[in-house]
Design a protein around this motif. Structure first.
Motif, mmCIF file in Angstrom:
data_model
loop_
_atom_site.group_PDB
_atom_site.id
_atom_site.type_symbol
_atom_site.label_atom_id
_atom_site.label_comp_id
_atom_site.label_asym_id
_atom_site.label_seq_id
_atom_site.Cartn_x
_atom_site.Cartn_y
_atom_site.Cartn_z
ATOM 1 N N ASP A 268 -3.901 -3.192 -3.389
ATOM 2 C CA ASP A 268 -2.719 -3.288 -2.541
ATOM 3 C C ASP A 268 -3.112 -3.218 -1.061
ATOM 4 N N GLU A 269 -3.972 -2.263 -0.724
ATOM 5 C CA GLU A 269 -4.432 -2.131 0.663
ATOM 6 C C GLU A 269 -5.210 -3.365 1.107
ATOM 7 N N PHE A 270 -6.083 -3.845 0.234
ATOM 8 C CA PHE A 270 -6.920 -4.993 0.593
ATOM 9 C C PHE A 270 -6.074 -6.242 0.814
ATOM 10 N N MET A 271 -5.150 -6.518 -0.110
ATOM 11 C CA MET A 271 -4.300 -7.703 0.048
ATOM 12 C C MET A 271 -3.386 -7.568 1.265
ATOM 13 N N ARG A 272 -2.914 -6.355 1.504
ATOM 14 C CA ARG A 272 -2.051 -6.144 2.674
ATOM 15 C C ARG A 272 -2.816 -6.476 3.955
ATOM 16 N N GLU A 273 -4.064 -6.075 4.010
ATOM 17 C CA GLU A 273 -4.886 -6.286 5.200
ATOM 18 C C GLU A 273 -5.354 -7.728 5.347
ATOM 19 N N ARG A 274 -5.744 -8.345 4.229
ATOM 20 C CA ARG A 274 -6.450 -9.625 4.304
ATOM 21 C C ARG A 274 -5.603 -10.847 3.939
ATOM 22 N N ILE A 275 -4.465 -10.626 3.262
ATOM 23 C CA ILE A 275 -3.627 -11.764 2.850
ATOM 24 C C ILE A 275 -2.215 -11.640 3.410
ATOM 25 N N TRP A 276 -1.548 -10.530 3.085
ATOM 26 C CA TRP A 276 -0.119 -10.429 3.407
ATOM 27 C C TRP A 276 0.143 -10.300 4.897
ATOM 28 N N THR A 277 -0.571 -9.402 5.590
ATOM 29 C CA THR A 277 -0.332 -9.210 7.030
ATOM 30 C C THR A 277 -0.695 -10.451 7.849
ATOM 31 N N PRO A 278 -1.836 -11.097 7.612
ATOM 32 C CA PRO A 278 -2.126 -12.323 8.362
ATOM 33 C C PRO A 278 -1.041 -13.394 8.223
ATOM 34 N N LEU A 279 -0.360 -13.412 7.079
ATOM 35 C CA LEU A 279 0.683 -14.415 6.849
ATOM 36 C C LEU A 279 2.078 -13.908 7.205
ATOM 37 N N GLY A 280 2.177 -12.647 7.633
ATOM 38 C CA GLY A 280 3.475 -12.095 8.022
ATOM 39 C C GLY A 280 4.384 -11.760 6.867
ATOM 40 N N ILE A 281 3.817 -11.516 5.679
ATOM 41 C CA ILE A 281 4.648 -11.213 4.510
ATOM 42 C C ILE A 281 4.390 -9.794 3.989
ATOM 43 N N GLU A 282 3.835 -8.943 4.857
ATOM 44 C CA GLU A 282 3.450 -7.600 4.412
ATOM 45 C C GLU A 282 4.642 -6.729 4.023
ATOM 46 N N ASN A 283 5.831 -7.079 4.473
ATOM 47 C CA ASN A 283 7.021 -6.316 4.091
ATOM 48 C C ASN A 283 7.755 -6.920 2.900
ATOM 49 N N ASP A 284 7.143 -7.937 2.309
ATOM 50 C CA ASP A 284 7.801 -8.648 1.209
ATOM 51 C C ASP A 284 6.886 -8.856 0.011
ATOM 52 N N ALA A 285 5.769 -8.111 -0.039
ATOM 53 C CA ALA A 285 4.853 -8.191 -1.180
ATOM 54 C C ALA A 285 4.181 -6.837 -1.361
ATOM 55 N N SER A 286 4.067 -6.399 -2.621
ATOM 56 C CA SER A 286 3.445 -5.103 -2.894
ATOM 57 C C SER A 286 3.216 -4.946 -4.395
ATOM 58 N N PHE A 287 2.213 -4.139 -4.746
ATOM 59 C CA PHE A 287 2.060 -3.708 -6.131
ATOM 60 C C PHE A 287 3.014 -2.554 -6.444
ATOM 61 N N PRO B 247 6.523 -1.786 -5.082
ATOM 62 C CA PRO B 247 7.723 -1.982 -4.259
ATOM 63 C C PRO B 247 8.709 -0.822 -4.323
ATOM 64 N N LYS B 248 8.694 -0.071 -5.424
ATOM 65 C CA LYS B 248 9.643 1.038 -5.557
ATOM 66 C C LYS B 248 9.329 2.184 -4.594
ATOM 67 N N THR B 249 8.122 2.170 -4.021
ATOM 68 C CA THR B 249 7.741 3.213 -3.065
ATOM 69 C C THR B 249 7.966 2.773 -1.621
ATOM 70 N N LYS B 250 8.442 1.536 -1.415
ATOM 71 C CA LYS B 250 8.594 0.986 -0.066
ATOM 72 C C LYS B 250 10.069 0.995 0.334
ATOM 73 N N ASP B 251 10.382 1.711 1.419
ATOM 74 C CA ASP B 251 11.775 1.815 1.858
ATOM 75 C C ASP B 251 12.410 0.458 2.118
ATOM 76 N N GLY B 252 11.636 -0.468 2.639
ATOM 77 C CA GLY B 252 12.197 -1.775 2.954
ATOM 78 C C GLY B 252 12.262 -2.730 1.789
ATOM 79 N N MET B 253 11.746 -2.314 0.637
ATOM 80 C CA MET B 253 11.698 -3.214 -0.519
ATOM 81 C C MET B 253 12.485 -2.702 -1.725
ATOM 82 N N LYS B 254 12.540 -1.385 -1.901
ATOM 83 C CA LYS B 254 13.053 -0.841 -3.165
ATOM 84 C C LYS B 254 14.501 -1.218 -3.456
#
Length: 401
Positions: A194-213, A215-222
């Motif tokens: 989750d950390e690796f993809m957030r750093e290397r895939i999701w954040t570079p593409l601007g989708i870090e608030n819309d992808a997670s392993f 999601p139930k722990t994320k205030d903006g996603m749950k």
């Protein structure tokens, strides 16, 4: 075009086949050719929220493409080698050897040792000898003999440290290779997947608030998570709530099945891959991602595997005729030939357990995804809707070329 696609999904919603869906298609130039969402995100009593492009869904095996890219990023970094034995990173892998038989009277399995090293290339190509235990009767018996059920336990090891069904590199079977690959990324980088993809895939593409392993722990996603619905035991509508069915059913980051994302986020990722965005991979790594990986024997095994039973055709065939020759790349299933009116030769496709789908048609320069949350998995009537969606987009683009 939009009206044709709208009708495909509107009719499915009206019939009760689909609770909700979000569909996107676009081209290599970044133009969105189609985007629309339909229906509801949940059929639970007392919940009435629409299925939107921002709804968070279990994308299941559509996670595999993200994991393949994460692995290739590690290859670029020099922390993973595609052709080296993965055992130093994954000590539990292959520990039972090869299962060859099961004695029902004695309730015991027969094993053979295998000396062939399992490599990352095999894991990403489904040639490592791993097969999902829920799809293999012999593995099912082995699980039961241990007082376990298929897809057992919370971790990659508990789910996928299972006997091999053929010697590594000699066949094809769809299994937990990407779950192991994700675990290898964690071991090589000392970060969670989750950390690796957030750093290397999701954040570079601007989708870090819309992808997670998780999601139930994320205030903006749950509060945006869709619930999985189910058809009846004969696969017939109307759909109803599944009662909390969980694709992952575990605590580890499962690189083969564990990502949750919105349709818009996954489409953003997919278009980046289509245009070979260098924020993710180098041009050489994209070549490796899309290159067919199977030798003649394993390619034949893949085609035989898909055609071997109606269940395998449903789960893995993606509504492509068995007559269309297929192979496999790190990205997914590759159609070596065209399907008339649907895609050009060399198109890569895959899907996810709750009837999700994506495609990248490199020759035509288009891609698309359809995200929904309905089981039985890869249900033929639902996957046929996505195939029709793909056909409409393909025909519209081809007519302008």
């Amino acid at each position: 075009m939009a009206q044709q696609i709208d009708k495909i999904y509107e009719d499915a919603i009206a019939s009760g086949l689909l609770p909700g869906v979000s569909a996107f298609a676009g081209d290599r130039d970044g133009k969105i050719l189609y985007s629309k969402s339909f229906g509801k995100a949940s059929l639970k009593e007392g919940i009435d929220k629409p299925f939107t492009e921002s709804t968070i869904a279990s994308i299941a095996s559509m996670s595999k493409l993200m994991t393949s890219i994460a692995v290739l990023q590690c290859v670029e970094d020099g922390t993973i080698d595609l052709d080296r034995d993965v055992k130093p990173l994954l000590p539990e892998i292959g520990k039972y050897g090869l299962i060859t038989d099961f004695d029902d009277a004695k309730n015991t399995a027969t094993f053979e040792p295998t000396s062939t090293a399992i490599t990352m290339r095999m894991l990403l190509s489904h040639t490592s000898g791993h097969e999902y235990d829920w799809a293999n009767p012999l593995l099912g018996k082995w699980r039961a003999s241990r007082g376990e059920h298929p897809w057992f336990g919370p971790t990659v090891e508990s789910k996928s440290a299972i006997p091999l069904v053929f010697a590594p590199g000699t066949g094809f079977a769809y299994g937990g290779g990407h779950d192991w690959a994700g675990k290898a990324v964690e071991a090589a980088t000392k970060k969670s997947l989750d950390e690796f993809m957030r750093e290397r895939i999701w954040t570079p593409l601007g989708i870090e608030n819309d992808a997670s392993f998780y999601p139930k722990t994320k205030d903006g996603m749950k509060d945006r998570i869709a619930d999985i619905s189910t058809l009846d035991d004969k696969g017939q509508p109307p759909a109803k709530d599944s009662g909390g069915f969980d694709v992952v059913n575990g605590t580890d980051c499962l690189g083969g099945a564990g990502v949750h994302a919105s349709a818009k986020a996954y489409f953003t990722f997919l278009t980046a891959v289509l245009r070979r965005d260098t924020r993710l991979l180098t041009p050489a790594s994209y070549e490796e991602l899309f290159r067919p990986q199977l030798d003649d024997r394993c390619e034949q095994a893949l085609n035989d595997y898909i055609a071997s039973s109606p269940l395998y055709t449903q789960l893995l065939g993606l509504q492509i005729p068995n007559s269309v020759r297929k192979t496999w790349s790190f990205a997914g299933l590759v159609a070596k030939e065209s399907q008339e009116g649907r895609f050009a030769p060399g198109t890569t496709l895959w899907g996810g357990f709750p009837c999700c789908a994506w495609w990248i048609d490199d020759k035509t320069g288009i891609c698309g995804t359809a995200v929904c949350q309905i089981i039985p998995p890869m249900h033929s009537a639902v996957m046929a809707l996505h195939a029709e969606f793909q056909k409409v987009v393909f025909s519209e683009v081809k007519a302008k070329l």
